[in-house]
Design an enzyme around this catalytic site. Sequence first.
Site, PDB file in Angstrom:
ATOM      1  N   ASP A 158     -10.120   3.097   1.616  1.00 15.44           N
ATOM      2  CA  ASP A 158     -10.596   2.652   3.171  1.00 15.44           C
ATOM      3  C   ASP A 158     -11.148   3.438   3.936  1.00 15.44           C
ATOM      4  OD1 ASP A 158      -9.295   0.452   2.926  1.00 15.44           O
ATOM      5  OD2 ASP A 158      -6.973   0.923   3.060  1.00 15.44           O
ATOM      6  N   LYS A 182       0.570  -1.389  -0.004  1.00 12.14           N
ATOM      7  CA  LYS A 182      -0.341  -0.170   0.464  1.00 12.14           C
ATOM      8  C   LYS A 182       0.735   0.996  -0.197  1.00 12.14           C
ATOM      9  CE  LYS A 182      -4.511  -1.984   2.546  1.00 12.14           C
ATOM     10  NZ  LYS A 182      -5.460  -1.209   3.167  1.00 12.14           N
TER      11      LYS A 182
END
Length: 273
Positions: free
Chosen positions: A101, A65
Site C-alpha cells: 500500500d 490485514k
Amino acid sequence: MKKAAVLGSPISHSFSPRLHHYWLEKHQLEGNYEAIDTPKHMLAERLAMLKEAGYKGVNLTLPLKQAVIPLLDNLSETAQKIGAVNLVTFKQGEMNGDNTDAYGFIQNVKSHPSWSDKSLTHAVILGAGGASRAVIAGLQHAGAKQISLLNRTHEKAKQLTEEFSVVTALPWEKRSEALSEASLLANCTSLGMMGENPLDLSIDKLPVNALVTDIVYNPLETILLRKAKERGNPVVDGLGMLIHQAVPAFEAFYGIKVEADEKLRHGLITTKL
Ligand code: ATR
C-alpha cells in the site's frame, strides 16, 4: 496454471480480480485470480488450504490485514512498520507477509507530471487509521522532510509520532490553518466517501502548487479534489493507489512486471473490464 486470490469479507466489491485478469489477458498468461469471501475466523484454515492447493499467494483486505500477522512465518520490514499485511506469498511451504500500500501511494502521486522532490518538503495528512499508516510509511521512505498529522482522535496521531520520526501531531481543529506551508495534502480519513460525512476543510490557505490527493476513490472526484482542482492545485485521485499497489502483487504471483496503464484505469472507471 498460476493461481492467486483476494480474501476479505465482504469481498464482492473488490476491484482486484478485474485488475489481475486485465494483466493476465494483456500478457497472455495462463493464470487465475479469484475473490474468496473469508471472515476473520476462517483465515487460518483458508490460507492453509490455498497453500496446499498450490496457490502462489493472496491479497488481503478488510478485516484481515492485521489478523493475519500471527499466522505468518515471515513479515517484511515495511509490513512490520505499517502493522498490516495486504500481500501473502507462499514459498517453500512458508507464508510471507508484505505490504504494497505504501508503494501504491507513492507510485500514484509520483505519476503526476507536477510531482517533484519538492512535494516531499511538508506533507499534511488527515487521518491516523490503517490507510494513513501506509501513506506515512511511504512518504517517510520516499524522503519526506516533515509530515503534519491531524486526526479527530488526537491520541492516535500522537502515537504515530512515536513510530515515525518525521511526524508531528497537530489538533484536528487546526486542519485548515495547517495547510499554509504544505507541499502535499492527503486525505486518509473515510470522510468524503459515498455514504459517509463530507470532509469539512477549508483549503484557502493551501499553496496553489501543493499536490492534493485522496485515498477515497468512490466517488473518484471527491469534493476535496474538485475544490483543489478548481483553484489550480495538481490533484491525484485514489484509484491510482489501488492500481499501483497491485503491481508488485502481480509480479509476486505471476512473475511479470506490469504497468498501471491508462487502458486499465479507463476500464475500471467505465466497468468495461
Ligand atoms: P482505514 O483503514 O481506511 O484508515 P480506519 O482505520 O477506520 O480506516 O480509519 C478511519 C480514519 O477516518 C480515522 O483517522 C478516523 O478518525 P478517528 O481515528 O478519530 O476515528 C477518520 N474518521 C472517520 N470518521 C470521521 C469523522 N466523522 N470525523 C473525523 N475523522 C473521521
